[in-house]
Design an enzyme around this catalytic site. Structure first.
Site, PDB file in Angstrom:
ATOM      1  N   SER A 112     -37.421  38.483  28.329  1.00 42.88           N
ATOM      2  CA  SER A 112     -38.827  38.860  27.887  1.00 42.88           C
ATOM      3  C   SER A 112     -39.174  39.763  29.357  1.00 42.88           C
ATOM      4  O   SER A 112     -38.787  39.442  30.337  1.00 42.88           O
ATOM      5  CB  SER A 112     -39.602  37.682  27.859  1.00 42.88           C
ATOM      6  N   TYR A 121     -43.357  29.186  30.364  1.00 40.31           N
ATOM      7  CA  TYR A 121     -42.606  30.104  29.605  1.00 40.31           C
ATOM      8  C   TYR A 121     -41.962  31.453  30.855  1.00 40.31           C
ATOM      9  O   TYR A 121     -40.815  31.748  30.692  1.00 40.31           O
ATOM     10  CB  TYR A 121     -43.602  31.001  28.615  1.00 40.31           C
TER      11      TYR A 121
HETATM   12  P1  NDP Z   1     -39.681  33.793  16.166  1.00 48.70           P
HETATM   13  O1  NDP Z   1     -40.764  32.666  16.302  1.00 48.70           O
HETATM   14  O2  NDP Z   1     -40.007  34.542  15.078  1.00 48.70           O
HETATM   15  O3  NDP Z   1     -38.223  33.447  16.090  1.00 48.70           O
HETATM   16  C1  NDP Z   1     -37.770  32.413  17.102  1.00 48.70           C
HETATM   17  C2  NDP Z   1     -36.387  31.938  16.455  1.00 48.70           C
HETATM   18  O4  NDP Z   1     -35.895  31.057  17.525  1.00 48.70           O
HETATM   19  C3  NDP Z   1     -36.694  31.241  15.117  1.00 48.70           C
HETATM   20  O5  NDP Z   1     -35.764  31.698  14.352  1.00 48.70           O
HETATM   21  C4  NDP Z   1     -36.291  29.730  15.453  1.00 48.70           C
HETATM   22  O6  NDP Z   1     -35.918  29.105  14.312  1.00 48.70           O
HETATM   23  C5  NDP Z   1     -35.331  29.864  16.446  1.00 48.70           C
HETATM   24  N1  NDP Z   1     -35.598  28.729  17.139  1.00 48.70           N
HETATM   25  C6  NDP Z   1     -36.437  28.030  18.091  1.00 48.70           C
HETATM   26  N2  NDP Z   1     -36.366  26.923  18.396  1.00 48.70           N
HETATM   27  C7  NDP Z   1     -34.963  26.664  18.128  1.00 48.70           C
HETATM   28  C8  NDP Z   1     -34.103  25.666  18.345  1.00 48.70           C
HETATM   29  N3  NDP Z   1     -34.399  24.379  19.137  1.00 48.70           N
HETATM   30  N4  NDP Z   1     -32.919  25.734  17.947  1.00 48.70           N
HETATM   31  C9  NDP Z   1     -32.651  26.654  17.271  1.00 48.70           C
HETATM   32  N5  NDP Z   1     -33.265  27.938  16.927  1.00 48.70           N
HETATM   33  C10 NDP Z   1     -34.542  27.779  17.416  1.00 48.70           C
HETATM   34  O7  NDP Z   1     -39.892  34.814  17.673  1.00 48.70           O
HETATM   35  P2  NDP Z   1     -39.157  35.889  17.989  1.00 48.70           P
HETATM   36  O8  NDP Z   1     -38.396  36.772  17.238  1.00 48.70           O
HETATM   37  O9  NDP Z   1     -40.224  36.810  18.952  1.00 48.70           O
HETATM   38  O10 NDP Z   1     -38.368  35.155  19.443  1.00 48.70           O
HETATM   39  C11 NDP Z   1     -36.957  35.672  19.523  1.00 48.70           C
HETATM   40  C12 NDP Z   1     -36.606  35.681  21.054  1.00 48.70           C
HETATM   41  O11 NDP Z   1     -37.531  36.740  21.634  1.00 48.70           O
HETATM   42  C13 NDP Z   1     -37.400  34.464  21.987  1.00 48.70           C
HETATM   43  O12 NDP Z   1     -36.240  34.219  22.851  1.00 48.70           O
HETATM   44  C14 NDP Z   1     -38.629  35.197  22.599  1.00 48.70           C
HETATM   45  O13 NDP Z   1     -38.864  34.243  23.682  1.00 48.70           O
HETATM   46  C15 NDP Z   1     -38.013  36.669  22.857  1.00 48.70           C
HETATM   47  N6  NDP Z   1     -39.178  37.304  23.127  1.00 48.70           N
HETATM   48  C16 NDP Z   1     -40.346  37.837  22.071  1.00 48.70           C
HETATM   49  C17 NDP Z   1     -41.260  38.473  22.075  1.00 48.70           C
HETATM   50  C18 NDP Z   1     -42.249  38.870  21.278  1.00 48.70           C
HETATM   51  O14 NDP Z   1     -43.364  39.057  21.632  1.00 48.70           O
HETATM   52  N7  NDP Z   1     -42.249  38.112  19.957  1.00 48.70           N
HETATM   53  C19 NDP Z   1     -41.394  39.448  23.552  1.00 48.70           C
HETATM   54  C20 NDP Z   1     -40.278  39.032  24.270  1.00 48.70           C
HETATM   55  C21 NDP Z   1     -39.259  38.166  24.204  1.00 48.70           C
HETATM   56  P3  NDP Z   1     -35.943  27.665  13.713  1.00 48.70           P
HETATM   57  O15 NDP Z   1     -37.461  27.420  14.107  1.00 48.70           O
HETATM   58  O16 NDP Z   1     -35.746  27.927  12.387  1.00 48.70           O
HETATM   59  O17 NDP Z   1     -35.054  26.797  14.464  1.00 48.70           O
END
Ligand code: NDP
Length: 239
Positions: free
Chosen positions: A132, A145
């Site tokens: 990020s 974070y």
């Molecule tokens: P979402 O919340 O839409 O997606 C997050 C995903 O991570 C979900 O599919 C969730 O699935 C999964 N997840 C969370 N915890 C676990 C776990 N313990 N085991 C397995 N899977 C897990 O957010 P984003 O798509 O935005 O996030 C994806 C990545 O992008 C992250 O690493 C985030 O830090 C990064 N990011 C996002 C930004 C933004 O503004 N959105 C900006 C910069 C980086 P489930 O809950 O079903 O397990």
């Protein structure tokens, strides 16, 4: 048959769009998240969907081994799963802080550990770690974070140097605001309001689909082209 791609956090946001993009491009997939039903509902071709918590190394490894028995060795691992409960450090429980470390950092290490020696031996492969802009500069309510994403940046950069002689690519991708559910683990009303106002002013920021397209582009380059780091945002987002 194209080579196997593993995507963590495939149940929503960026991971979901990555799953759709790679499936449309004809890759066999291993798609992981806890809410496996959401992944299954995508109904993607040649996709193995598993309920795996990235904190659980054994489950993570078993899922990858199972997929490899069907589709051959992993060519690309995308460590995308992450959480972002925002608040001042003195308001966040230690459990929540540990969850961030365990999912955002240890989850990445778990995935890398499963595939890295095979990639090294094969002299090929790509690991894409979703960090990020919070891995490049600090900002309010992001103490832990920021710490986790700085960690992902450092781990990716250092590992890249160690794996480069073995022709393995490691890409750090650092998006700014993306229109997903990432804020869903934040509970502080004031922090939520500020986040939503910021997001509204940017008309949502980048879409998850746009980020997925960029990641796909980086992967689709020839193996000898290593796009080491990508920092991206909506053009109107200043930081
Ligand atoms: P979402 O919340 O839409 O997606 C997050 C995903 O991570 C979900 O599919 C969730 O699935 C999964 N997840 C969370 N915890 C676990 C776990 N313990 N085991 C397995 N899977 C897990 O957010 P984003 O798509 O935005 O996030 C994806 C990545 O992008 C992250 O690493 C985030 O830090 C990064 N990011 C996002 C930004 C933004 O503004 N959105 C900006 C910069 C980086 P489930 O809950 O079903 O397990």
């Amino acid at each position: 048959m194209k080579k196997l791609i593993v995507i963590t956090g495939a149940s929503s946001g960026i991971g979901k769009e990555l799953a759709i993009k790679f499936a449309n491009e004809g890759f066999p997939l291993l798609l992981l998240a806890r809410r496996v039903k959401l992944i299954e509902e995508l109904n993607l071709k040649n996709a193995i969907c598993k309920s795996v918590d990235v904190r659980n190394y054994e489950d993570f490894k078993n899922a990858i081994n199972e997929a490899q028995n069907i589709y051959g060795k992993v060519d690309c691992l995308i460590n995308n799963a992450g959480i972002m409960p925002l608040d001042k450090i003195f308001n966040l429980s230690l459990d929540t802080q540990y969850d961030m470390v365990d999912i955002n950092i240890k989850g990445v290490l778990n995935g890398m550990n499963v595939v890295i020696n095979d990639m090294k031996d094969a002299n090929a492969g790509t690991i894409i770690n979703v960090s990020s802009v919070a891995g490049r500069w600090t900002s309010e309510n992001r103490v832990v974070y920021n710490g986790t994403k700085f960690g992902v940046h450092a781990i990716s950069e250092s590992a890249r140097k160690e794996l480069a002689p073995y022709n393995v690519r490691i890409l750090t991708i650092a998006p700014a605001l993306v229109d997903t559910d990432l804020i869903s683990t934040t509970t502080n009303e004031e922090v939520l309001n500020n986040y939503h106002n910021f997001k509204k002013n940017l008309k949502g920021g980048l879409s998850a689909k746009q980020v997925a397209e960029v990641i796909y582009y980086a992967y689709s380059l020839p193996q000898n082209v290593s796009l080491k780091e990508i920092v991206l945002s909506d053009t109107k987002q200043v930081v």
